[in-house]
Write a protein that holds these residues in place. Structure first.
Motif, PDB file in Angstrom:
ATOM      1  N   VAL A   3      12.451 -10.152-114.090  1.00  0.00           N
ATOM      2  CA  VAL A   3      12.480  -8.919-113.182  1.00  0.00           C
ATOM      3  C   VAL A   3      11.391  -8.173-113.766  1.00  0.00           C
ATOM      4  O   VAL A   3      11.147  -8.027-115.256  1.00  0.00           O
ATOM      5  CB  VAL A   3      13.668  -8.238-113.936  1.00  0.00           C
ATOM      6  N   ASP A   4      10.252  -7.969-113.044  1.00  0.00           N
ATOM      7  CA  ASP A   4       9.016  -7.084-113.328  1.00  0.00           C
ATOM      8  C   ASP A   4       8.788  -5.814-112.734  1.00  0.00           C
ATOM      9  O   ASP A   4       8.712  -5.894-111.473  1.00  0.00           O
ATOM     10  CB  ASP A   4       7.937  -8.361-112.737  1.00  0.00           C
ATOM     11  N   ASP A   5       8.690  -4.829-113.615  1.00  0.00           N
ATOM     12  CA  ASP A   5       8.322  -3.500-113.217  1.00  0.00           C
ATOM     13  C   ASP A   5       9.255  -2.870-112.005  1.00  0.00           C
ATOM     14  O   ASP A   5       8.535  -2.239-111.056  1.00  0.00           O
ATOM     15  CB  ASP A   5       6.768  -3.550-112.807  1.00  0.00           C
ATOM     16  N   VAL A   6      10.391  -3.189-111.988  1.00  0.00           N
ATOM     17  CA  VAL A   6      11.402  -3.014-111.027  1.00  0.00           C
ATOM     18  C   VAL A   6      11.659  -1.287-111.232  1.00  0.00           C
ATOM     19  O   VAL A   6      12.127  -0.792-112.344  1.00  0.00           O
ATOM     20  CB  VAL A   6      12.607  -3.819-111.177  1.00  0.00           C
ATOM     21  N   THR A   7      11.692  -0.499-110.329  1.00  0.00           N
ATOM     22  CA  THR A   7      12.128   0.644-109.961  1.00  0.00           C
ATOM     23  C   THR A   7      13.184   1.009-108.906  1.00  0.00           C
ATOM     24  O   THR A   7      13.127   0.327-107.814  1.00  0.00           O
ATOM     25  CB  THR A   7      11.064   1.672-109.516  1.00  0.00           C
ATOM     26  N   LEU A   8      14.404   1.586-109.303  1.00  0.00           N
ATOM     27  CA  LEU A   8      15.387   1.617-108.546  1.00  0.00           C
ATOM     28  C   LEU A   8      15.600   3.163-108.062  1.00  0.00           C
ATOM     29  O   LEU A   8      15.626   4.007-109.105  1.00  0.00           O
ATOM     30  CB  LEU A   8      16.661   1.174-109.393  1.00  0.00           C
ATOM     31  N   ALA A   9      15.953   3.420-106.866  1.00  0.00           N
ATOM     32  CA  ALA A   9      15.872   4.902-106.495  1.00  0.00           C
ATOM     33  C   ALA A   9      16.768   5.060-105.442  1.00  0.00           C
ATOM     34  O   ALA A   9      17.068   4.051-104.498  1.00  0.00           O
ATOM     35  CB  ALA A   9      14.623   5.421-106.436  1.00  0.00           C
ATOM     36  N   PHE A  10      17.468   6.311-105.269  1.00  0.00           N
ATOM     37  CA  PHE A  10      18.234   6.653-104.167  1.00  0.00           C
ATOM     38  C   PHE A  10      17.197   7.716-103.359  1.00  0.00           C
ATOM     39  O   PHE A  10      17.583   9.019-103.848  1.00  0.00           O
ATOM     40  CB  PHE A  10      19.430   6.960-104.366  1.00  0.00           C
ATOM     41  N   GLY A  11      16.529   7.749-102.380  1.00  0.00           N
ATOM     42  CA  GLY A  11      15.721   8.647-101.949  1.00  0.00           C
ATOM     43  C   GLY A  11      14.780   9.023-102.995  1.00  0.00           C
ATOM     44  O   GLY A  11      14.036   8.117-103.592  1.00  0.00           O
ATOM     45  N   SER A  12      14.682  10.312-103.311  1.00  0.00           N
ATOM     46  CA  SER A  12      13.828  10.732-104.563  1.00  0.00           C
ATOM     47  C   SER A  12      14.364  10.851-105.759  1.00  0.00           C
ATOM     48  O   SER A  12      13.553  11.043-106.781  1.00  0.00           O
ATOM     49  CB  SER A  12      13.371  12.409-104.199  1.00  0.00           C
ATOM     50  N   LYS A  13      15.795  10.359-105.861  1.00  0.00           N
ATOM     51  CA  LYS A  13      16.264  10.235-107.154  1.00  0.00           C
ATOM     52  C   LYS A  13      16.013   9.020-107.865  1.00  0.00           C
ATOM     53  O   LYS A  13      16.663   7.984-107.288  1.00  0.00           O
ATOM     54  CB  LYS A  13      17.815  10.725-107.160  1.00  0.00           C
ATOM     55  N   VAL A  14      15.217   8.768-108.912  1.00  0.00           N
ATOM     56  CA  VAL A  14      14.864   7.719-109.622  1.00  0.00           C
ATOM     57  C   VAL A  14      16.010   7.235-110.641  1.00  0.00           C
ATOM     58  O   VAL A  14      16.385   8.238-111.311  1.00  0.00           O
ATOM     59  CB  VAL A  14      13.735   8.026-110.336  1.00  0.00           C
ATOM     60  N   ILE A  15      16.602   6.218-110.635  1.00  0.00           N
ATOM     61  CA  ILE A  15      17.518   5.671-111.346  1.00  0.00           C
ATOM     62  C   ILE A  15      17.221   5.034-112.576  1.00  0.00           C
ATOM     63  O   ILE A  15      17.251   5.356-113.779  1.00  0.00           O
ATOM     64  CB  ILE A  15      18.650   4.764-110.844  1.00  0.00           C
ATOM     65  N   GLN A  16      15.959   4.106-112.473  1.00  0.00           N
ATOM     66  CA  GLN A  16      15.331   3.406-113.557  1.00  0.00           C
ATOM     67  C   GLN A  16      13.934   3.115-112.906  1.00  0.00           C
ATOM     68  O   GLN A  16      13.907   2.927-111.785  1.00  0.00           O
ATOM     69  CB  GLN A  16      16.188   2.252-114.039  1.00  0.00           C
ATOM     70  N   HIS A  17      12.958   3.189-113.825  1.00  0.00           N
ATOM     71  CA  HIS A  17      11.725   2.842-113.424  1.00  0.00           C
ATOM     72  C   HIS A  17      11.064   1.898-114.351  1.00  0.00           C
ATOM     73  O   HIS A  17      11.320   1.848-115.474  1.00  0.00           O
ATOM     74  CB  HIS A  17      10.775   4.097-113.191  1.00  0.00           C
ATOM     75  N   ASP A  18      10.260   0.789-113.761  1.00  0.00           N
ATOM     76  CA  ASP A  18       9.253  -0.002-114.693  1.00  0.00           C
ATOM     77  C   ASP A  18      10.182  -0.786-115.631  1.00  0.00           C
ATOM     78  O   ASP A  18       9.851  -0.959-116.771  1.00  0.00           O
ATOM     79  CB  ASP A  18       8.236   0.942-115.487  1.00  0.00           C
ATOM     80  N   VAL A  19      11.275  -1.430-114.999  1.00  0.00           N
ATOM     81  CA  VAL A  19      12.076  -2.117-115.988  1.00  0.00           C
ATOM     82  C   VAL A  19      11.642  -3.720-115.864  1.00  0.00           C
ATOM     83  O   VAL A  19      11.535  -4.404-114.744  1.00  0.00           O
ATOM     84  CB  VAL A  19      13.696  -2.078-115.455  1.00  0.00           C
ATOM     85  N   SER A  20      11.542  -4.349-117.188  1.00  0.00           N
ATOM     86  CA  SER A  20      10.952  -5.619-116.871  1.00  0.00           C
ATOM     87  C   SER A  20      11.843  -6.449-118.039  1.00  0.00           C
ATOM     88  O   SER A  20      11.937  -5.803-119.237  1.00  0.00           O
ATOM     89  CB  SER A  20       9.565  -5.910-117.228  1.00  0.00           C
ATOM     90  N   PHE A  21      12.132  -7.537-117.903  1.00  0.00           N
ATOM     91  CA  PHE A  21      12.980  -8.707-118.686  1.00  0.00           C
ATOM     92  C   PHE A  21      13.193 -10.002-118.238  1.00  0.00           C
ATOM     93  O   PHE A  21      12.603 -10.335-116.966  1.00  0.00           O
ATOM     94  CB  PHE A  21      14.226  -7.918-119.317  1.00  0.00           C
TER      95      PHE A  21
END
Length: 270
Positions: free
Chosen positions: A20-38
């Protein structure tokens, strides 16, 4: 996560199963997690940890194909899951087995029928062969005796085991568990932990587990990440035991030791 106090030393030479590289998860403009890598190594039991509302289950949904990330890449070995077409995602998804938090069994079907359903949908096996495989899967989780029972007739722990048998229906090499111990008493939870370890060791499966049950995580997980709801990213990486004993991040330390985070530490990590 480059600080040595938030990242476990890299000593695992097993091949990488999931990247998982630099993943951003969002619902519209609401960001849940950003820049997740592992990275998840083959045969690992990898824990996704963090407090309520940090995005653990949202990350899991993205990894099993229910939510497209806003940004970033997700590789299953060398296959880029979200870059391909629907047929490609279906092919990769056949490698997955998922145990949802509630078990998610069809209430109108018996346990055996629930386990058989993926085989009926995705294979051309004959009914008698499917029945034999259903008995095998249920036997692996100690639920063969309940093959003709309905979910409403089962305890919470039995429903979890039946859900696990269905997750293994198509012989996946990657298993995803969403809060498998939620709602279970300590003894049933401990038995489920042992079952997960036995399945990993016996089948060689790679397991990704979302949970906040510390006793379970300390017992079974050998790697993981910690997601923070305030910073909206992964702030630590390592096995739950390593994070408990070595990580100095105040948020992670408080979580791992079930301590109240004092206001001054919280303000410094907002």
């Amino acid at each position: 996560m480059n600080d040595t106090n938030t990242q476990m030393p890299a000593t695992d030479d097993r091949p990488v199963m999931i990247s998982v590289d630099d993943v951003t998860l969002a619902f519209g403009s609401k960001v849940i997690q950003h820049d997740v890598s592992f990275r998840v190594k083959r045969g690992s039991i990898f824990a996704v940890m963090g407090g309520s509302g940090c995005g653990k289950s949202t990350l899991l949904k993205s990894m099993i194909g229910l939510l497209r990330p806003t940004h970033g890449t997700y590789l299953v070995e060398k296959d880029n899951y979200w870059a391909g077409d629907d047929a490609s995602r279906v092919r990769i998804g056949r490698r997955f087995g998922v145990l949802f938090q509630s078990g998610a069994l069809w209430s109108s079907m018996t346990v055996g029928e629930n386990v058989a359903l993926p085989m009926q949908m995705f294979t051309r096996l004959k009914p008698d062969v499917i029945r034999q495989l259903v008995e095998l899967k249920l036997g692996l989780v100690g639920m063969l005796h309940a093959i003709d029972q309905y979910p409403s007739e089962l305890s919470g722990g039995m429903r979890k085991r039946a859900g696990l048998a269905r997750a293994m229906s198509l012989d996946p090499d990657i298993l995803f568990f969403d809060e498998p111990s939620a709602g279970l008493d300590p003894i049933t939870s401990a038995r489920l932990d042992e079952l997960i370890l036995n399945l990993r060791d016996g089948l060689g499966a790679t397991i990704i587990i979302v949970s906040h049950e510390l006793s379970s995580l300390f017992h079974i997980a050998d790697d993981g990440i910690f997601l923070d709801a305030d910073q909206k990213t992964a702030i630590a990486h390592g096995s739950p035991r390593w994070l408990r004993d070595h990580c100095t991040d105040p948020m992670v330390h408080a979580f791992m030791h079930r301590e109240q985070l004092d206001s001054s530490s919280s303000a410094g990590n907002g």
